[in-house]
Enzyme design. Structure first.
Site, PDB file in Angstrom:
ATOM      1  N   GLY A  12      11.118  57.139 -12.800  1.00  0.00           N
ATOM      2  CA  GLY A  12      10.999  55.549 -12.865  1.00  0.00           C
ATOM      3  C   GLY A  12       9.492  55.590 -12.216  1.00  0.00           C
ATOM      4  CB  SER A 126      14.015  46.253  -1.134  1.00  0.00           C
ATOM      5  OG  SER A 126      13.084  44.774  -1.044  1.00  0.00           O
ATOM      6  CE1 TYR A 150      17.011  45.774  -5.866  1.00  0.00           C
ATOM      7  CE2 TYR A 150      15.488  44.195  -4.471  1.00  0.00           C
ATOM      8  CZ  TYR A 150      15.730  44.834  -5.221  1.00  0.00           C
ATOM      9  OH  TYR A 150      14.939  46.429  -4.937  1.00  0.00           O
ATOM     10  CE  LYS A 154      17.451  48.265  -3.552  1.00  0.00           C
ATOM     11  NZ  LYS A 154      17.278  49.710  -4.085  1.00  0.00           N
ATOM     12  N   GLY A 308      14.578  30.724  -4.447  1.00  0.00           N
ATOM     13  CA  GLY A 308      14.653  31.755  -4.259  1.00  0.00           C
ATOM     14  C   GLY A 308      13.733  32.583  -3.302  1.00  0.00           C
TER      15      GLY A 308
HETATM   16  P1  NAD Z   1      12.754  51.643 -11.033  1.00  0.00           P
HETATM   17  O1  NAD Z   1      13.615  50.854 -12.052  1.00  0.00           O
HETATM   18  O2  NAD Z   1      11.719  52.179 -11.966  1.00  0.00           O
HETATM   19  O3  NAD Z   1      13.278  52.655 -10.986  1.00  0.00           O
HETATM   20  C1  NAD Z   1      14.415  53.340 -11.142  1.00  0.00           C
HETATM   21  C2  NAD Z   1      15.273  54.752 -11.224  1.00  0.00           C
HETATM   22  O4  NAD Z   1      16.370  53.999 -10.999  1.00  0.00           O
HETATM   23  C3  NAD Z   1      14.915  54.847 -13.616  1.00  0.00           C
HETATM   24  O5  NAD Z   1      14.681  55.078 -13.479  1.00  0.00           O
HETATM   25  C4  NAD Z   1      16.472  54.091 -13.167  1.00  0.00           C
HETATM   26  O6  NAD Z   1      16.015  54.576 -14.682  1.00  0.00           O
HETATM   27  C5  NAD Z   1      17.041  54.877 -12.067  1.00  0.00           C
HETATM   28  N1  NAD Z   1      18.678  54.731 -12.078  1.00  0.00           N
HETATM   29  C6  NAD Z   1      18.777  53.598 -12.198  1.00  0.00           C
HETATM   30  N2  NAD Z   1      20.030  53.348 -12.517  1.00  0.00           N
HETATM   31  C7  NAD Z   1      20.464  54.868 -11.803  1.00  0.00           C
HETATM   32  C8  NAD Z   1      21.826  54.903 -12.221  1.00  0.00           C
HETATM   33  N3  NAD Z   1      22.783  54.454 -11.905  1.00  0.00           N
HETATM   34  N4  NAD Z   1      21.480  56.717 -11.618  1.00  0.00           N
HETATM   35  C9  NAD Z   1      21.069  57.448 -12.120  1.00  0.00           C
HETATM   36  N5  NAD Z   1      19.031  56.725 -12.239  1.00  0.00           N
HETATM   37  C10 NAD Z   1      20.143  55.100 -12.200  1.00  0.00           C
HETATM   38  O7  NAD Z   1      12.058  51.046  -9.855  1.00  0.00           O
HETATM   39  P2  NAD Z   1      11.163  51.349  -8.309  1.00  0.00           P
HETATM   40  O8  NAD Z   1      10.413  50.157  -8.783  1.00  0.00           O
HETATM   41  O9  NAD Z   1      10.788  52.625  -9.385  1.00  0.00           O
HETATM   42  O10 NAD Z   1      12.054  51.267  -7.983  1.00  0.00           O
HETATM   43  C11 NAD Z   1      12.449  52.244  -7.367  1.00  0.00           C
HETATM   44  C12 NAD Z   1      13.575  52.154  -6.009  1.00  0.00           C
HETATM   45  O11 NAD Z   1      12.549  51.172  -4.899  1.00  0.00           O
HETATM   46  C13 NAD Z   1      14.664  50.931  -6.462  1.00  0.00           C
HETATM   47  O12 NAD Z   1      16.057  51.394  -5.625  1.00  0.00           O
HETATM   48  C14 NAD Z   1      14.262  49.890  -6.336  1.00  0.00           C
HETATM   49  O13 NAD Z   1      15.334  48.655  -6.202  1.00  0.00           O
HETATM   50  C15 NAD Z   1      13.437  49.846  -4.478  1.00  0.00           C
HETATM   51  N6  NAD Z   1      12.986  48.986  -4.352  1.00  0.00           N
HETATM   52  C16 NAD Z   1      11.380  48.785  -5.304  1.00  0.00           C
HETATM   53  C17 NAD Z   1      11.016  47.504  -5.456  1.00  0.00           C
HETATM   54  C18 NAD Z   1       9.390  47.110  -6.396  1.00  0.00           C
HETATM   55  O14 NAD Z   1       9.298  46.639  -6.564  1.00  0.00           O
HETATM   56  N7  NAD Z   1       9.102  47.734  -7.396  1.00  0.00           N
HETATM   57  C19 NAD Z   1      10.275  47.208  -4.398  1.00  0.00           C
HETATM   58  C20 NAD Z   1      11.723  47.138  -2.525  1.00  0.00           C
HETATM   59  C21 NAD Z   1      12.064  48.193  -3.478  1.00  0.00           C
HETATM   60  C1  UD1 Z   2      10.095  40.209  -6.251  1.00  0.00           C
HETATM   61  C2  UD1 Z   2      11.977  39.551  -5.438  1.00  0.00           C
HETATM   62  C3  UD1 Z   2      12.332  40.836  -3.991  1.00  0.00           C
HETATM   63  C4  UD1 Z   2      12.104  42.405  -4.579  1.00  0.00           C
HETATM   64  C5  UD1 Z   2      10.384  42.306  -4.620  1.00  0.00           C
HETATM   65  C6  UD1 Z   2      10.346  43.703  -5.743  1.00  0.00           C
HETATM   66  C7  UD1 Z   2      12.475  37.295  -6.011  1.00  0.00           C
HETATM   67  C8  UD1 Z   2      12.673  35.978  -5.533  1.00  0.00           C
HETATM   68  N1  UD1 Z   2      12.233  37.984  -5.140  1.00  0.00           N
HETATM   69  O1  UD1 Z   2       9.969  39.717  -4.218  1.00  0.00           O
HETATM   70  O2  UD1 Z   2      13.662  40.700  -3.865  1.00  0.00           O
HETATM   71  O3  UD1 Z   2      12.228  42.695  -4.040  1.00  0.00           O
HETATM   72  O4  UD1 Z   2      10.428  41.479  -5.946  1.00  0.00           O
HETATM   73  O5  UD1 Z   2      10.997  44.041  -6.987  1.00  0.00           O
HETATM   74  O6  UD1 Z   2      11.881  37.831  -7.511  1.00  0.00           O
HETATM   75  N2  UD1 Z   2       4.937  34.855  -9.387  1.00  0.00           N
HETATM   76  C9  UD1 Z   2       4.070  34.057  -9.697  1.00  0.00           C
HETATM   77  N3  UD1 Z   2       3.816  34.186 -11.010  1.00  0.00           N
HETATM   78  C10 UD1 Z   2       4.486  35.574 -11.523  1.00  0.00           C
HETATM   79  C11 UD1 Z   2       5.241  36.061 -10.407  1.00  0.00           C
HETATM   80  C12 UD1 Z   2       5.400  35.953  -9.097  1.00  0.00           C
HETATM   81  O7  UD1 Z   2       3.250  33.230  -9.335  1.00  0.00           O
HETATM   82  O8  UD1 Z   2       4.766  35.435 -12.760  1.00  0.00           O
HETATM   83  C13 UD1 Z   2       4.137  34.996  -7.507  1.00  0.00           C
HETATM   84  C14 UD1 Z   2       5.762  34.456  -6.331  1.00  0.00           C
HETATM   85  O9  UD1 Z   2       6.569  33.810  -6.763  1.00  0.00           O
HETATM   86  C15 UD1 Z   2       5.093  35.421  -5.349  1.00  0.00           C
HETATM   87  C16 UD1 Z   2       4.923  36.512  -5.790  1.00  0.00           C
HETATM   88  O10 UD1 Z   2       3.746  36.109  -6.915  1.00  0.00           O
HETATM   89  O11 UD1 Z   2       5.171  34.404  -4.316  1.00  0.00           O
HETATM   90  C17 UD1 Z   2       4.933  37.371  -5.772  1.00  0.00           C
HETATM   91  O12 UD1 Z   2       5.990  37.701  -6.288  1.00  0.00           O
HETATM   92  P1  UD1 Z   2       6.677  38.484  -6.929  1.00  0.00           P
HETATM   93  O13 UD1 Z   2       5.888  40.150  -7.687  1.00  0.00           O
HETATM   94  O14 UD1 Z   2       7.771  38.332  -8.068  1.00  0.00           O
HETATM   95  O15 UD1 Z   2       7.308  39.752  -5.467  1.00  0.00           O
HETATM   96  P2  UD1 Z   2       8.485  38.752  -4.791  1.00  0.00           P
HETATM   97  O16 UD1 Z   2       8.766  37.100  -4.682  1.00  0.00           O
HETATM   98  O17 UD1 Z   2       7.500  39.413  -3.307  1.00  0.00           O
END
Ligand code: NAD
Ligand code: UD1
Length: 353
Positions: A12, A126, A150, A154, A308
Site C-alpha cells: 500500500g 491514526s 473506521y 483503530k 464528520g
Molecule cells: P493502503 O490502502 O494504501 O494500504 C493498506 C494495504 O493493506 C493495502 O495494500 C491493502 O491491499 C492491504 N490490506 C487491506 N486489508 C488487508 C487484509 N485483510 N489482509 C492483507 N492485506 C490487506 O493504505 P495506507 O494509506 O498505506 O495506510 C496504511 C495503514 O495506515 C492503514 O491501516 C490505514 O488505516 C492507516 N492510516 C492511514 C492514513 C492515511 O491517510 N493514509 C492515516 C492514518 C492511518
Molecule cells: C480523513 C478522515 C480520517 C482519516 C484521514 C486519512 C474523514 C472525516 N476523516 O481525514 O478519518 O484518518 O482522512 O485517511 O473522512 N477537503 C476538501 N476537499 C476535498 C477533500 C478534503 O476541502 O475534496 C478538506 C477536508 O474538509 C479537510 C481537509 O481537506 O478539512 C483534509 O481532508 P482529508 O484529506 O480527507 O483528511 P481528514 O479529513 O483530515
C-alpha cells in the site's frame, strides 16, 4: 543484515515507502498483502528502487493458516502492521467489513504472532482516534473518541493492544498515530494511487492538476481557522516511513543514544506515539503552495462542510522526538513537488496496461 520484519499491507501507500526506508536501514523484509487496495506493480517498483526483489506473499491477515506458514518459514523480530481498510465513508456503509478486516484481522495476526513467540508490533493507528480535539496541539494523553466505524476500528485495536500488554509483559506494542500522510517517493516511481475519486485532499488536488478532475470542492470556508478552511497536519510519507524505522530501532533497544549498548531494553508494553509535523496548514494554504511549486492552477469552489470533519487537527510531535529521536524534516513545498512528480509521471497511477 539486521533483523527480519514482516510488513503487512506493505504493497500500500505508506507500506511501500516504508519498505524502502527499512531496506535502506538494513532490515530484511517480507511483505504480506492481499492486494485488496494496492497493486503488485508497487512491489515491482520498490524492488527496482532497492535493486533487489522483495519477498512478497499474497495473503489475508484474516487467514490464520496462511499467516502460520509465513511465520514458520521465517524468524521475524517483529511486525509492522499496515494492513487495513481506510475509507471513512465506506466504513459507514459497510461497518461489518471494516470491523472484520481491521479488528478481527489484527486479532488473528496477534494470535499467530503469539503462537510463534513474536511479540514486537508497530501498528498503524491514526489521529482519527482523537475525534474532535479539546486542545491543540494534540498530545498522546488527549481524550480518544471516534464517530465512524473506521475510527472505531483503530481505537478498538488500540484497546486490544493495551489489554494484551497488561495480560503479558513480554509484548512490545507501538501504536503510531499518523496525522495526514501526503507526498510521494522523490523518484516519482511510487505514490498514493486511490481507487475511483479520491476522498482525501492531496490526491484530489493532484488529480485536478493533471486534468483527471475538473475542480476541487473545498468543504467549508466558515471554520474558526486562519482563512475559514480546515487545518491539518500534513506529514510527508517518506518522513513517516523514517518514523517506522525509528520506532523499530526503539523496539530493538538500539535507539541512537544506546547504539553501543548491548543490553536489551525491557518490553515496553503499549506505547502510543504521534507521527506528525506539529504544524497546521489550511486547505487554502495547501492549494496555494501547490500552485506556487508546480505552476498548476487549481480551480476550486467552496462547498458545504463535509459531515464528520473537524476544524483543526495538528500534532504535538514531542514524544516522537524525545523517545524515537524522530522529527519531520520535509516541508509542504517538498510534499507538493513530490506529489506532482508522482502524479505527472503516472497519470493513471499503477494502472499501466
Ligand atoms: P493502503 O490502502 O494504501 O494500504 C493498506 C494495504 O493493506 C493495502 O495494500 C491493502 O491491499 C492491504 N490490506 C487491506 N486489508 C488487508 C487484509 N485483510 N489482509 C492483507 N492485506 C490487506 O493504505 P495506507 O494509506 O498505506 O495506510 C496504511 C495503514 O495506515 C492503514 O491501516 C490505514 O488505516 C492507516 N492510516 C492511514 C492514513 C492515511 O491517510 N493514509 C492515516 C492514518 C492511518
Ligand atoms: C480523513 C478522515 C480520517 C482519516 C484521514 C486519512 C474523514 C472525516 N476523516 O481525514 O478519518 O484518518 O482522512 O485517511 O473522512 N477537503 C476538501 N476537499 C476535498 C477533500 C478534503 O476541502 O475534496 C478538506 C477536508 O474538509 C479537510 C481537509 O481537506 O478539512 C483534509 O481532508 P482529508 O484529506 O480527507 O483528511 P481528514 O479529513 O483530515
Amino acid at each position: 543484515m539486521k533483523n527480519k520484519i514482516l510488513v503487512t499491507g506493505g504493497a500500500g501507500y505508506i507500506g511501500s515507502h516504508t519498505c524502502i526506508a527499512l531496506h535502506e536501514a538494513g532490515y530484511d523484509i517480507v511483505v504480506y498483502d492481499n492486494l485488496s487496495n494496492s497493486s503488485k506493480e508497487a512491489i515491482n517498483r520498490v524492488s527496482t528502487l532497492i535493486g533487489q526483489p522483495i519477498e512478497f506473499v499474497k495473503g489475508d491477515i484474516r487467514d490464520a493458516e496462511s499467516l502460520k506458514q509465513v511465520f514458520s518459514a521465517h524468524q521475524f523480530f517483529g511486525v509492522i502492521h499496515f494492513a487495513g481498510l481506510k475509507a471513512v465513508g465506506e466504513s459507514v456503509a459497510k461497518p461489518l467489513l471494516y470491523y472484520n478486516n481491521n479488528v478481527s484481522g489484527t486479532i488473528t495476526l496477534l494470535e499467530v504472532m503469539a503462537s510463534h513467540g513474536v511479540k514486537n508490533l508497530i501498528f498503524s493507528s491514526s489521529a482519527t482516534v482523537y475525534g474532535d480535539p479539546e486542545t491543540l496541539p494534540i498530545d498522546e494523553k488527549s481524550k480518544r473518541s471516534c464517530t465512524n466505524p473506521y475510527g472505531q476500528s483503530k481505537l478498538t485495536v488500540e484497546h486490544i493492544l493495551e489489554d494484551l500488554a497488561v495480560s503479558d509483559a513480554s509484548w512490545s506494542l507501538i501504536a503510531l498515530r499518523y496525522f495526514n500522510p501526503v507526498g510521494a517517493h522523490p523518484s516519482g516511481q511510487i505514490g498514493e494511487d486511490p481507487n475511483d475519486i479520491p476522498n482525501n485532499l492531496m490526491p484530489y488536488i493532484s488529480q485536478v492538476a493533471v486534468g483527471k478532475l475538473d475542480k476541487l470542492n473545498i468543504f467549508g470556508n466558515d471554520y474558526p481557522t486562519v482563512d475559514g478552511t480546515g487545518v491539518r497536519d500534513f506529514i510527508h510519507v517518506t518522513d513517516l516511513a523514517q518514523g517506522h524505522v525509528a520506532a523499530l530501532n526503539y523496539l530493538e533497544g538500539q535507539s541512537h543514544s544506546e547504539k553501543n549498548s548491548v543490553e536489551k531494553k525491557p518490553s515496553i508494553g503499549f506505547l502510543p506515539i504521534n507521527l506528525g509535523s506539529g504544524k497546521g496548514t489550511s486547505v487554502l494554504e495547501l492549494v496555494s503552495a501547490f500552485t506556487v511549486i508546480t505552476g498548476k492552477n487549481i480551480p476550486y469552489q467552496f462547498a458545504d462542510r463535509r459531515a464528520g470533519d473537524i476544524a483543526s487537527c495538528y500534532a504535538s510531535a514531542d514524544k516522537a522526538k524525545a523517545l524515537l529521536e524522530w522529527e519531520a524534516k520535509l516541508s509542504i513545498s517538498d510534499v507538493c513537488q513530490d506529489t506532482w512528480r508522482w502524479q505527472s509521471m503516472n497519470p493513471q497511477g499503477y494502472n499501466i496496461s
